[in-house]
Write a protein that holds these residues in place. Structure first.
Motif, PDB file in Angstrom:
ATOM      1  N   ASP A  77       0.827  -1.210   0.000  1.00 13.21           N
ATOM      2  CA  ASP A  77       0.000   0.000   0.000  1.00 13.21           C
ATOM      3  C   ASP A  77       0.861   1.260   0.000  1.00 13.21           C
ATOM      4  O   ASP A  77       0.580   2.221  -0.723  1.00 13.21           O
ATOM      5  CB  ASP A  77      -0.938   0.012   1.207  1.00 13.21           C
ATOM      6  CG  ASP A  77      -2.047  -1.022   1.115  1.00 13.21           C
ATOM      7  OD1 ASP A  77      -2.270  -1.573   0.010  1.00 13.21           O
ATOM      8  OD2 ASP A  77      -2.689  -1.280   2.158  1.00 13.21           O
ATOM      9  N   ALA A  78       1.918   1.271   0.797  1.00 17.98           N
ATOM     10  CA  ALA A  78       2.811   2.433   0.851  1.00 17.98           C
ATOM     11  C   ALA A  78       3.552   2.618  -0.469  1.00 17.98           C
ATOM     12  O   ALA A  78       3.706   3.749  -0.947  1.00 17.98           O
ATOM     13  CB  ALA A  78       3.805   2.267   1.997  1.00 17.98           C
ATOM     14  N   SER A  79       3.993   1.537  -1.074  1.00 16.65           N
ATOM     15  CA  SER A  79       4.689   1.623  -2.363  1.00 16.65           C
ATOM     16  C   SER A  79       3.762   2.156  -3.446  1.00 16.65           C
ATOM     17  O   SER A  79       4.165   2.981  -4.282  1.00 16.65           O
ATOM     18  CB  SER A  79       5.234   0.247  -2.760  1.00 16.65           C
ATOM     19  OG  SER A  79       6.183  -0.204  -1.811  1.00 16.65           O
ATOM     20  N   ARG A  80       2.526   1.720  -3.436  1.00  9.88           N
ATOM     21  CA  ARG A  80       1.546   2.224  -4.414  1.00  9.88           C
ATOM     22  C   ARG A  80       1.253   3.709  -4.193  1.00  9.88           C
ATOM     23  O   ARG A  80       1.050   4.454  -5.148  1.00  9.88           O
ATOM     24  CB  ARG A  80       0.263   1.408  -4.353  1.00  9.88           C
ATOM     25  CG  ARG A  80       0.430   0.025  -4.943  1.00  9.88           C
ATOM     26  CD  ARG A  80      -0.858  -0.748  -4.903  1.00  9.88           C
ATOM     27  NE  ARG A  80      -0.678  -2.049  -5.518  1.00  9.88           N
ATOM     28  CZ  ARG A  80      -1.409  -3.107  -5.212  1.00  9.88           C
ATOM     29  NH1 ARG A  80      -2.375  -3.009  -4.316  1.00  9.88           N
ATOM     30  NH2 ARG A  80      -1.182  -4.250  -5.798  1.00  9.88           N
ATOM     31  N   ARG A 126      11.443   7.759   6.432  1.00 12.29           N
ATOM     32  CA  ARG A 126      12.496   8.752   6.624  1.00 12.29           C
ATOM     33  C   ARG A 126      12.772   8.829   8.116  1.00 12.29           C
ATOM     34  O   ARG A 126      11.860   8.988   8.920  1.00 12.29           O
ATOM     35  CB  ARG A 126      12.057  10.120   6.119  1.00 12.29           C
ATOM     36  CG  ARG A 126      13.074  11.208   6.383  1.00 12.29           C
ATOM     37  CD  ARG A 126      12.476  12.598   6.104  1.00 12.29           C
ATOM     38  NE  ARG A 126      13.367  13.628   6.539  1.00 12.29           N
ATOM     39  CZ  ARG A 126      13.345  14.180   7.757  1.00 12.29           C
ATOM     40  NH1 ARG A 126      12.474  13.783   8.649  1.00 12.29           N
ATOM     41  NH2 ARG A 126      14.190  15.131   8.078  1.00 12.29           N
ATOM     42  N   ASN A 127      14.041   8.730   8.487  1.00 12.11           N
ATOM     43  CA  ASN A 127      14.429   8.841   9.881  1.00 12.11           C
ATOM     44  C   ASN A 127      14.264  10.275  10.346  1.00 12.11           C
ATOM     45  O   ASN A 127      14.709  11.204   9.661  1.00 12.11           O
ATOM     46  CB  ASN A 127      15.875   8.373  10.068  1.00 12.11           C
ATOM     47  CG  ASN A 127      16.251   8.298  11.520  1.00 12.11           C
ATOM     48  OD1 ASN A 127      16.357   9.316  12.190  1.00 12.11           O
ATOM     49  ND2 ASN A 127      16.461   7.094  12.002  1.00 12.11           N
ATOM     50  N   THR A 128      13.621  10.471  11.479  1.00  8.23           N
ATOM     51  CA  THR A 128      13.370  11.827  11.975  1.00  8.23           C
ATOM     52  C   THR A 128      14.663  12.581  12.277  1.00  8.23           C
ATOM     53  O   THR A 128      14.655  13.805  12.321  1.00  8.23           O
ATOM     54  CB  THR A 128      12.490  11.810  13.242  1.00  8.23           C
ATOM     55  OG1 THR A 128      13.116  10.982  14.227  1.00  8.23           O
ATOM     56  CG2 THR A 128      11.099  11.296  12.930  1.00  8.23           C
ATOM     57  N   GLY A 129      15.770  11.882  12.452  1.00 12.04           N
ATOM     58  CA  GLY A 129      17.049  12.538  12.708  1.00 12.04           C
ATOM     59  C   GLY A 129      17.826  12.864  11.450  1.00 12.04           C
ATOM     60  O   GLY A 129      18.936  13.399  11.525  1.00 12.04           O
ATOM     61  N   ALA A 130      17.261  12.586  10.295  1.00 10.50           N
ATOM     62  CA  ALA A 130      17.963  12.822   9.026  1.00 10.50           C
ATOM     63  C   ALA A 130      18.136  14.313   8.776  1.00 10.50           C
ATOM     64  O   ALA A 130      17.268  15.116   9.111  1.00 10.50           O
ATOM     65  CB  ALA A 130      17.189  12.187   7.875  1.00 10.50           C
ATOM     66  N   ASP A 131      19.264  14.656   8.168  1.00  9.05           N
ATOM     67  CA  ASP A 131      19.533  16.049   7.813  1.00  9.05           C
ATOM     68  C   ASP A 131      18.677  16.507   6.641  1.00  9.05           C
ATOM     69  O   ASP A 131      18.351  17.665   6.516  1.00  9.05           O
ATOM     70  CB  ASP A 131      21.011  16.231   7.452  1.00  9.05           C
ATOM     71  CG  ASP A 131      21.924  16.000   8.647  1.00  9.05           C
ATOM     72  OD1 ASP A 131      21.465  16.190   9.790  1.00  9.05           O
ATOM     73  OD2 ASP A 131      23.080  15.619   8.431  1.00  9.05           O
ATOM     74  N   GLY A 132      18.356  15.607   5.756  1.00 11.14           N
ATOM     75  CA  GLY A 132      17.590  15.945   4.563  1.00 11.14           C
ATOM     76  C   GLY A 132      16.405  15.023   4.433  1.00 11.14           C
ATOM     77  O   GLY A 132      15.936  14.437   5.406  1.00 11.14           O
ATOM     78  N   ALA A 133      15.935  14.893   3.190  1.00  6.82           N
ATOM     79  CA  ALA A 133      14.786  14.029   2.933  1.00  6.82           C
ATOM     80  C   ALA A 133      14.776  13.650   1.463  1.00  6.82           C
ATOM     81  O   ALA A 133      15.274  14.400   0.620  1.00  6.82           O
ATOM     82  CB  ALA A 133      13.491  14.763   3.275  1.00  6.82           C
ATOM     83  N   PRO A 134      14.210  12.490   1.142  1.00 11.03           N
ATOM     84  CA  PRO A 134      13.966  12.201  -0.266  1.00 11.03           C
ATOM     85  C   PRO A 134      12.849  13.116  -0.762  1.00 11.03           C
ATOM     86  O   PRO A 134      12.280  13.884   0.020  1.00 11.03           O
ATOM     87  CB  PRO A 134      13.540  10.730  -0.255  1.00 11.03           C
ATOM     88  CG  PRO A 134      12.941  10.539   1.097  1.00 11.03           C
ATOM     89  CD  PRO A 134      13.686  11.459   2.020  1.00 11.03           C
ATOM     90  N   GLN A 135      12.498  13.018  -2.017  1.00  7.08           N
ATOM     91  CA  GLN A 135      11.442  13.883  -2.535  1.00  7.08           C
ATOM     92  C   GLN A 135      10.050  13.442  -2.076  1.00  7.08           C
ATOM     93  O   GLN A 135       9.131  14.241  -2.042  1.00  7.08           O
ATOM     94  CB  GLN A 135      11.500  13.963  -4.066  1.00  7.08           C
ATOM     95  CG  GLN A 135      12.605  14.875  -4.571  1.00  7.08           C
ATOM     96  CD  GLN A 135      13.991  14.399  -4.168  1.00  7.08           C
ATOM     97  OE1 GLN A 135      14.396  13.288  -4.487  1.00  7.08           O
ATOM     98  NE2 GLN A 135      14.709  15.216  -3.433  1.00  7.08           N
ATOM     99  N   ALA A 136       9.905  12.162  -1.712  1.00  5.35           N
ATOM    100  CA  ALA A 136       8.637  11.681  -1.163  1.00  5.35           C
ATOM    101  C   ALA A 136       8.910  10.482  -0.260  1.00  5.35           C
ATOM    102  O   ALA A 136       9.803   9.680  -0.533  1.00  5.35           O
ATOM    103  CB  ALA A 136       7.668  11.298  -2.281  1.00  5.35           C
ATOM    104  N   TRP A 137       8.117  10.388   0.815  1.00  2.00           N
ATOM    105  CA  TRP A 137       8.193   9.260   1.730  1.00  2.00           C
ATOM    106  C   TRP A 137       6.858   9.147   2.449  1.00  2.00           C
ATOM    107  O   TRP A 137       6.052  10.068   2.442  1.00  2.00           O
ATOM    108  CB  TRP A 137       9.363   9.400   2.710  1.00  2.00           C
ATOM    109  CG  TRP A 137       9.221  10.491   3.716  1.00  2.00           C
ATOM    110  CD1 TRP A 137       8.811  10.377   5.023  1.00  2.00           C
ATOM    111  CD2 TRP A 137       9.493  11.897   3.534  1.00  2.00           C
ATOM    112  NE1 TRP A 137       8.811  11.604   5.636  1.00  2.00           N
ATOM    113  CE2 TRP A 137       9.236  12.554   4.750  1.00  2.00           C
ATOM    114  CE3 TRP A 137       9.929  12.661   2.441  1.00  2.00           C
ATOM    115  CZ2 TRP A 137       9.383  13.924   4.904  1.00  2.00           C
ATOM    116  CZ3 TRP A 137      10.077  14.036   2.596  1.00  2.00           C
ATOM    117  CH2 TRP A 137       9.820  14.637   3.821  1.00  2.00           C
ATOM    118  N   VAL A 138       6.629   7.990   3.080  1.00  2.00           N
ATOM    119  CA  VAL A 138       5.343   7.732   3.712  1.00  2.00           C
ATOM    120  C   VAL A 138       5.392   7.964   5.222  1.00  2.00           C
ATOM    121  O   VAL A 138       4.543   8.650   5.761  1.00  2.00           O
ATOM    122  CB  VAL A 138       4.842   6.303   3.389  1.00  2.00           C
ATOM    123  CG1 VAL A 138       3.511   6.022   4.061  1.00  2.00           C
ATOM    124  CG2 VAL A 138       4.730   6.118   1.870  1.00  2.00           C
TER     125      VAL A 138
END
Length: 166
Positions: free
Chosen positions: A8-11, A117-129
């Motif tokens: 479901d998340a991948s879709r 996405r890890n909440t401690g990440a400095d950045g982010a991908p363009q989309a995540w669930v």
């Protein structure tokens, strides 16, 4: 996380505006293979993979090295001019995605998506669930020890997006 939730998340990622212009899906192996296959099937696109090793082993709860090594089983020069979508299971520190983009110059401006996405990440991908603050056990991984705490993820109904490339 179980397989139906991961599907479901991948879709949801496949239906995002980030994936709309993709012409090929690039899976970051090992963790990105499964969601990339679902996304590629949903979009009816070909999928290729690159192998990225970020941790010191395959065990649960290993500390990330903040460095990643990348190997490409095939020459990916054919990606030039194609709109690629990079897929991974989790965006932790961003080191894996940076290493993939450095190893395959044709992917430097390609958008990336991840299930988590890890909440401690400095950045982010363009989309995540999901934003996560703890270890995630994906269904394609070995199960965690029986003594591990479990916190189920919410239903995959919200997509987070970022405009800038990490």
């Amino acid at each position: 996380m179980d397989y139906p939730t991961a599907v479901d998340a991948s879709r949801l990622l496949a239906r995002s505006s980030v994936a709309a212009d993709a012409q090929i899906v690039v899976a970051v192996a090992r963790g990105g293979l499964w969601p990339a296959a679902v996304i590629a099937a949903h979009l009816r696109l070909p999928v290729v993979s690159v192998s990225a090793h970020h941790n010191t082993g395959e065990g649960v709860r290993l500390t990330a090295t903040r460095r990643a090594s990348v190997s490409c089983p095939v020459d990916l020069e054919f990606l030039a001019g194609d709109r690629a979508l990079i897929v991974d299971d989790i965006y932790g520190t961003g080191a894996t995605l940076r290493a993939v983009r450095d190893a395959v110059p044709h992917l430097r401006s390609a958008p990336a998506v991840a299930l988590c996405r890890n909440t401690g990440a400095d950045g982010a991908p363009q989309a995540w669930v999901w934003d996560v603050a703890d270890w995630v056990c994906f269904p394609w991984e070995d199960p965690p020890p029986a003594t591990a705490r479990s916190h189920p993820l919410s239903a995959p109904d919200t997509l987070h997006t970022s405009r800038r490339l990490p």
